[in-house]
Design an enzyme around this catalytic site. Structure first.
Site, PDB file in Angstrom:
ATOM      1  N   SER A  98      80.476  -3.682  68.362  1.00 16.83           N
ATOM      2  CA  SER A  98      80.049  -3.306  69.701  1.00 16.83           C
ATOM      3  C   SER A  98      80.808  -2.088  70.210  1.00 16.83           C
ATOM      4  O   SER A  98      80.696  -1.004  69.660  1.00 16.83           O
ATOM      5  CB  SER A  98      80.188  -4.502  70.642  1.00 16.83           C
ATOM      6  OG  SER A  98      79.685  -4.220  71.915  1.00 16.83           O
ATOM      7  N   ASP A 242      76.212   1.030  74.893  1.00 16.65           N
ATOM      8  CA  ASP A 242      77.429   0.810  74.131  1.00 16.65           C
ATOM      9  C   ASP A 242      77.145   1.026  72.642  1.00 16.65           C
ATOM     10  O   ASP A 242      76.042   1.430  72.261  1.00 16.65           O
ATOM     11  CB  ASP A 242      78.015  -0.574  74.421  1.00 16.65           C
ATOM     12  CG  ASP A 242      77.129  -1.721  73.964  1.00 16.65           C
ATOM     13  OD1 ASP A 242      75.926  -1.489  73.710  1.00 16.65           O
ATOM     14  OD2 ASP A 242      77.633  -2.855  73.872  1.00 16.65           O
ATOM     15  N   ASP A 244      76.583  -0.737  69.887  1.00 20.55           N
ATOM     16  CA  ASP A 244      75.457  -1.375  69.206  1.00 20.55           C
ATOM     17  C   ASP A 244      74.213  -1.412  70.079  1.00 20.55           C
ATOM     18  O   ASP A 244      73.207  -2.016  69.711  1.00 20.55           O
ATOM     19  CB  ASP A 244      75.819  -2.772  68.713  1.00 20.55           C
ATOM     20  CG  ASP A 244      76.247  -3.725  69.821  1.00 20.55           C
ATOM     21  OD1 ASP A 244      76.679  -3.242  70.880  1.00 20.55           O
ATOM     22  OD2 ASP A 244      76.160  -4.946  69.625  1.00 20.55           O
ATOM     23  N   ASP A 246      73.211  -2.857  72.723  1.00 26.61           N
ATOM     24  CA  ASP A 246      72.609  -4.046  73.322  1.00 26.61           C
ATOM     25  C   ASP A 246      72.909  -4.123  74.814  1.00 26.61           C
ATOM     26  O   ASP A 246      72.323  -4.932  75.528  1.00 26.61           O
ATOM     27  CB  ASP A 246      73.059  -5.333  72.617  1.00 26.61           C
ATOM     28  CG  ASP A 246      74.553  -5.587  72.688  1.00 26.61           C
ATOM     29  OD1 ASP A 246      75.312  -4.660  73.066  1.00 26.61           O
ATOM     30  OD2 ASP A 246      74.984  -6.701  72.343  1.00 26.61           O
TER      31      ASP A 246
END
Length: 452
Positions: A98, A242, A244, A246
């Site tokens: 992340s 961010d 990743d 999500d």
């Protein structure tokens, strides 16, 4: 036996590569995931971190060694992996850390239909198997290993997201997007393709060393470039994702951050218009404005603890139509109860583009209180400091204390939550009040104890 206590968290795997884990452990995780889920096929994806392709392929080898067929969707956002898990009805594994720095990597796991895997839903069992096998050796491969094949689902993911939001009547918008060299640079162009959007891209080059800034928009220093670009280009809105992709953060036409709680309230109102009387999940750190807006729109608000596996479980058990967190995770029943910042972004674009006013005016009705934002303190003795804070407030007249997740202290004029991070040696403080002066006073009182 490998000690995985430092990398197996409450709802994912996260640690430094190769110091804390590597491809050999990833292969054992793949075999353990296959064993615990009992699946005959799984799907995997990974972000742009330098270690991600090797770890993801090792995981696939481990699963295939036990006869499981693996579909690799390759470079993807975490919510694109959830889409694949939902659409293909397969358990999934996403390799990402992340927003953590480049030396970190991790695995977010789900069962078929993007159902969460946390400590109580399989992760503890997976950890136990990996620890056992790291001591005794990998399990014996089956006679016929599973296949490992590639598949591109990006176009299908983008089409699905656009099908969930009415974007047919939005006015032209200038939209600045800061992908932070993360997976938003891969997904945003496909998702926004064909919409009346003048896209101003920032840091779309996939680079897991994060050369421009950390891909963590929750930290104000990481959206400074976005804010400046919105003002410079006179854009209607700015979006930051961010690493990743999500989570989605929003700034208005002035470059001012829009609190994730206000986005939660805005999207909740839109979802309740489609599903009258529906249930909305919000974690205990979201603003008072969220349950207020839910009630005003005829919905039922349910308060829960922080973390995607907990939220998803509550979404499923309550039949909730939508859920939001202070950290800009947004969950949708129409997306297998999984979190997708991209779908939340489309809702904001639809709301903004469906009326003539600026974003700052639109969100004013959803942003009602003063808040500190999340303040992190590096603390050696997290439990001891939290206990000291509790002792200071448990006798306060008119205060209610609860420990649903960390310590929450609530009065008629303010509340704060203090909780330990699941992934880092931090205590996280959030304060909300009816005015800025009260926020500052309560914040300083609590931090004086935490950092004593």
């Amino acid at each position: 036996m490998a000690d995985l206590s430092q990398i197996v968290k409450a709802y994912d795997v996260r640690g430094v590569v190769p110091d804390q884990w590597d491809a050999s452990l990833a292969e054992l995780f793949g075999a353990a995931f296959a064993r615990v889920t009992g699946a005959t096929a799984i799907v995997t994806g990974h972000d742009m971190r330098p270690s991600s392709p090797e770890l993801s392929r090792a995981f696939a080898r481990g699963a295939a060694s036990l006869g499981v067929d693996v579909t690799e969707i390759g470079l993807c956002s975490t919510d694109e992996l959830y889409f694949a898990s939902g659409q293909l009805d397969l358990p999934g594994a996403m390799f990402t850390a992340s927003h953590n720095p480049a030396q970190y990597n991790g695995i977010k796991l789900c069962r078929a239909g993007a159902a969460p895997v946390g400590q109580d839903t399989g992760l503890a069992d997976i950890r136990a198997l990996v620890e056992q096998w790291s001591d005794t050796g990998a399990p014996e491969p089956v006679g016929t290993p599973g296949t490992i094949t590639g598949r591109d689902v990006l176009a299908d993911y983008a089409t699905h997201l656009r099908s969930l939001v009415d974007l047919g009547r939005i006015r032209p918008l200038k939209v600045v997007v800061d992908a932070g060299n993360g997976m938003g640079g891969h997904t945003v162009p496909s998702v926004l393709d064909g919409l009346p959007v003048d896209l101003v891209p920032m840091y779309f080059e996939l680079d897991g060393t994060f050369p421009n800034h950390e891909a963590n928009p929750l930290d104000p220093k990481n959206i400074v470039d976005l804010q400046a670009k919105v003002r410079e280009t006179q854009a209607d809105i700015g979006l930051a994702f961010d690493g990743d992709a999500d989570r989605c953060f929003v700034v208005d036409e002035r470059g001012e951050p829009v609190p994730p709680s206000a986005i939660t309230a805005l999207v909740a109102a839109r979802e309740l218009a489609k599903h009258p009387g529906g249930t909305i999940i919000h974690n205990l750190i979201t603003s008072w404005s969220v349950p207020e807006v839910v009630a005003e729109n005829g919905g039922r608000a349910v308060r829960t603890r922080v973390g995607h596996s907990f939220i998803k479980q509550e979404m499923a058990s309550s039949g909730a139509i939508f859920g939001g967190e202070h950290s800009a995770h947004y969950y949708f029943r129409d997306f297998w109860n999984a979190d997708t910042g991209m779908l939340a972004a489309l809702h904001v674009l639809a709301a903004l583009g469906g009326q003539a006013g600026p974003l700052s005016e639109l969100v004013r009705q959803y942003d009602r209180y003063a808040a500190s934002g999340e303040i992190n303190s590096t603390v050696a003795d997290q439990a001891g400091r939290a206990a000291a804070v509790r002792a200071a407030y448990e006798g306060l007249d008119g205060a209610e204390l609860d420990e649903l997740d960390g310590l929450t202290v609530t009065t008629g004029d303010w509340w704060f939550n203090l909780r330990a991070s699941n992934t880092e040696p931090l205590l996280r403080l959030n304060v909300e009040a009816r005015d800025e002066a009260t926020v500052a006073r309560v914040r300083d009182e609590v931090l004086a104890i935490v950092r004593a």
